[in-house]
Design an enzyme around this catalytic site. Structure first.
Site, PDB file in Angstrom:
ATOM      1  N   MET A  40       0.849  -1.195   0.000  1.00 38.84           N
ATOM      2  CA  MET A  40       0.000   0.000   0.000  1.00 38.84           C
ATOM      3  C   MET A  40       0.893   1.257   0.000  1.00 38.84           C
ATOM      4  SD  MET A  40      -3.448  -0.956   2.039  1.00 38.84           S
ATOM      5  CE  MET A  40      -2.871  -0.797   3.712  1.00 38.84           C
ATOM      6  N   ALA A  42       4.117   3.874   0.884  1.00 39.80           N
ATOM      7  CA  ALA A  42       4.869   4.366   2.050  1.00 39.80           C
ATOM      8  C   ALA A  42       5.950   3.338   2.382  1.00 39.80           C
ATOM      9  CB  ALA A  42       3.963   4.640   3.250  1.00 39.80           C
ATOM     10  N   HIS A  44       9.041   1.012   3.195  1.00 42.73           N
ATOM     11  CA  HIS A  44      10.139   1.010   4.156  1.00 42.73           C
ATOM     12  C   HIS A  44      11.049  -0.177   3.831  1.00 42.73           C
ATOM     13  CE1 HIS A  44       7.897  -2.213   6.001  1.00 42.73           C
ATOM     14  NE2 HIS A  44       6.861  -1.417   6.196  1.00 42.73           N
ATOM     15  N   HIS A  47       9.546  -3.595   3.057  1.00 46.99           N
ATOM     16  CA  HIS A  47       9.027  -3.777   1.690  1.00 46.99           C
ATOM     17  C   HIS A  47      10.183  -4.023   0.711  1.00 46.99           C
ATOM     18  CE1 HIS A  47       5.666  -0.973   3.120  1.00 46.99           C
ATOM     19  NE2 HIS A  47       5.029  -2.076   2.779  1.00 46.99           N
ATOM     20  N   GLN A  71     -10.424  -2.539   2.644  1.00 44.12           N
ATOM     21  CA  GLN A  71      -9.901  -3.237   3.834  1.00 44.12           C
ATOM     22  C   GLN A  71      -9.803  -2.325   5.048  1.00 44.12           C
ATOM     23  OE1 GLN A  71      -6.020  -4.119   1.738  1.00 44.12           O
ATOM     24  NE2 GLN A  71      -5.184  -3.890   3.786  1.00 44.12           N
ATOM     25  N   GLU A 160       5.807 -11.268   7.492  1.00 46.03           N
ATOM     26  CA  GLU A 160       5.199 -12.010   8.616  1.00 46.03           C
ATOM     27  C   GLU A 160       4.679 -11.096   9.725  1.00 46.03           C
ATOM     28  OE1 GLU A 160       7.884 -15.022   9.968  1.00 46.03           O
ATOM     29  OE2 GLU A 160       7.232 -16.419   8.414  1.00 46.03           O
ATOM     30  N   LYS A 161       4.927  -9.799   9.618  1.00 47.49           N
ATOM     31  CA  LYS A 161       4.341  -8.907  10.641  1.00 47.49           C
ATOM     32  C   LYS A 161       2.814  -9.067  10.620  1.00 47.49           C
ATOM     33  CE  LYS A 161       3.962  -4.339  10.298  1.00 47.49           C
ATOM     34  NZ  LYS A 161       2.536  -4.031  10.568  1.00 47.49           N
ATOM     35  N   GLN A 165      -2.777 -12.119   8.110  1.00 42.28           N
ATOM     36  CA  GLN A 165      -3.020 -11.833   6.687  1.00 42.28           C
ATOM     37  C   GLN A 165      -2.344 -12.885   5.805  1.00 42.28           C
ATOM     38  OE1 GLN A 165      -2.865  -7.832   4.653  1.00 42.28           O
ATOM     39  NE2 GLN A 165      -0.772  -8.430   4.256  1.00 42.28           N
ATOM     40  N   ARG A 199       2.825   2.773   9.073  1.00 41.82           N
ATOM     41  CA  ARG A 199       2.164   3.599  10.097  1.00 41.82           C
ATOM     42  C   ARG A 199       3.174   4.265  11.037  1.00 41.82           C
ATOM     43  NH1 ARG A 199      -2.000  -0.276   9.469  1.00 41.82           N
ATOM     44  NH2 ARG A 199      -3.967   0.767   9.018  1.00 41.82           N
TER      45      ARG A 199
HETATM   46  O1  PAF Z   1      -0.206  -5.702   3.755  1.00 38.49           O
HETATM   47  C1  PAF Z   1      -0.613  -4.811   2.982  1.00 38.49           C
HETATM   48  O2  PAF Z   1       0.054  -3.822   2.717  1.00 38.49           O
HETATM   49  C2  PAF Z   1      -1.980  -4.941   2.359  1.00 38.49           C
HETATM   50  O3  PAF Z   1      -2.875  -5.537   3.230  1.00 38.49           O
HETATM   51  C3  PAF Z   1      -1.986  -5.645   0.991  1.00 38.49           C
HETATM   52  C4  PAF Z   1      -1.528  -7.090   1.113  1.00 38.49           C
HETATM   53  C5  PAF Z   1      -1.076  -4.909   0.028  1.00 38.49           C
HETATM   54  C6  PAF Z   1      -3.393  -5.662   0.406  1.00 38.49           C
HETATM   55  O4  PAF Z   1      -3.898  -4.368   0.224  1.00 38.49           O
END
Ligand code: PAF
Length: 292
Positions: A40, A42, A44, A47, A71, A160-161, A165, A199
Site C-alpha cells: 500500500m 509508504a 520502508h 518492503h 480493507q 510475517e508482521k 493476513q 504507520r
Molecule cells: O499488507 C498490505 O500492505 C496490504 O494488506 C496488501 C496485502 C497490500 C493488500 O492491500
C-alpha cells in the site's frame, strides 16, 4: 505505460491493468517466473527486502502500490494512510531497474463497485485483526485475489508482521485454486526493534522511540510463556501496558499458529504465536512473535 528514466535506470510504471497485462504478455515466456510484492506504498526497508527477494528468485518482479479502501473499517485511518508515490518510486529506482510498478486508481481495480466480496477463510478471519477490524479480511481477500488475477505471479511475497493476513492469503489461494506460491518473509525491525510499518511514519520521534516497548514486552512474554500458563503470560502483558499512559493495548492473544485460535493451555508438538495490537495515541500498531 511510463518508463521513468533517472540516472540511466528505467522503471516501468503502469496505472492501468490493461496496459500492465499487455506489457507482461510481451515479456513472459513459457518458463519465465514473475515475482509479486503487493503493497500500500509508504515503502520502508521491510518492503524493499521483499522486493529484493523477489528480484533474486524470479525473472521479473511486479510491485503494486494501492491503498485499498475496502480493507479499512475506519474511514479516518484510510484518509490518513500515508501516500508517498514519488518517494516510493525513488526508493524502488535505487533498489533496481528491474521493478515493474503497478499503481492503479480505485476505478481501475473496482470499476465503479468499491465493495469487497465475502470469503470463508475457515475461521482464520474471526480472531484478532478480524475481530477488531470487521470486514478487513474480506477487503484483503478481494484485493489480493484481484491483483493475483491481473499480475498472474509465480511467487508472491508477504511480510510475517501481518501473520494473520499471510495465513488468510494462503487460505484464499487454496480455496480459489489460483496457482500462486505465497511466500512468508521475516519481520524487518527498526534499530529500536520496533516492527517496520508504514504507520510508523505517523508517530512523533518520541512516540517512535517509546514504541520499542512493544517488542520488548513481546520478548519478555515469550520468556514467561516457557514456564507460565497462557493466562499468566497474558496477565503479565496486560499489566505491563496498564501503567503506561501513552499506550492503549487493544489485544494480546496467544494462539495456535496453524488455526490462529486462542489457547488456554499448552500441548506438546504445537506451535504457538503471540499477537499484539496497541494504540500509540491514535496510531494502531501490530506485532507478533513465535513462542517456540
Ligand atoms: O499488507 C498490505 O500492505 C496490504 O494488506 C496488501 C496485502 C497490500 C493488500 O492491500
Amino acid at each position: 505505460m511510463f518508463a521513468l528514466n533517472f540516472n540511466n535506470t528505467a522503471m516501468h510504471i503502469f496505472y492501468s491493468k490493461v496496459a500492465l497485462i499487455a506489457y507482461l504478455k510481451t515479456i513472459k515466456t513459457a518458463n519465465s517466473t514473475i515475482g509479486f510484492v503487493p503493497t500500500m506504498g509508504a515503502l520502508h526497508q521491510g518492503h524493499l527486502a521483499l522486493m529484493q527477494r523477489s528480484i533474486k528468485e524470479n525473472d521479473d518482479t511486479v510491485v503494486s502500490i494501492f491503498v485499498n479502501p475496502t480493507q479499512f473499517n475506519n474511514p479516518e485511518d484510510l484518509e490518513k494512510y500515508p501516500r508517498t508515490l514519488d518517494e516510493d518510486v525513488k526508493k524502488m529506482r535505487n533498489l533496481s531497474d528491474k521493478i515493474i510498478l503497478y499503481a492503479p486508481t480505485v476505478d481501475d481495480i473496482y470499476e465503479g463497485h468499491t465493495f469487497s466480496q465475502p470469503f470463508d477463510f475457515d475461521g482464520l478471519e474471526n480472531q484478532m485483526e478480524g475481530k477488531f477490524r470487521p470486514g478487513h479480511f474480506n477487503g484483503v481477500g478481494t484485493i489480493v485475489k484481484r491483483l493475483f488475477e491481473i499480475v498472474t505471479p509465480t511467487n508472491a511475497y508477504f511480510g510475517e508482521k501481518d501473520f494473520q493476513q499471510l495465513q488468510i492469503v494462503k487460505k484464499m489461494v487454496e480455496k480459489t485454486h489460483l496457482s500462486v506460491n505465497v511466500v512468508g518473509c521475516p519481520i524487518f525491525r527498526e534499530e529500536s526493534q520496533l516492527a517496520m510499518s508504514s504507520r510508523n511514519e505517523r508517530l512523533t520521534p518520541e512516540e517512535r522511540k517509546e514504541a520499542a516497548i512493544i517488542y520488548k514486552i513481546l520478548t519478555e512474554a515469550k520468556e514467561k510463556f516457557q514456564t507460565n500458563s497462557p493466562e499468566e503470560t497474558i496477565k503479565f502483558v496486560e499489566n505491563s501496558f496498564k501503567d503506561n499512559e501513552r499506550f492503549d493495548l487493544e489485544y494480546f492473544v496467544i494462539a495456535d499458529e496453524s488455526t490462529l485460535l486462542p489457547i488456554d493451555h499448552k500441548s506438546k508438538d504445537k506451535n504457538y504465536r503471540a499477537f499484539i495490537a496497541v494504540f500509540v495515541n491514535s496510531i494502531r500498531l501490530i506485532d507478533t512473535i513465535s513462542l517456540n
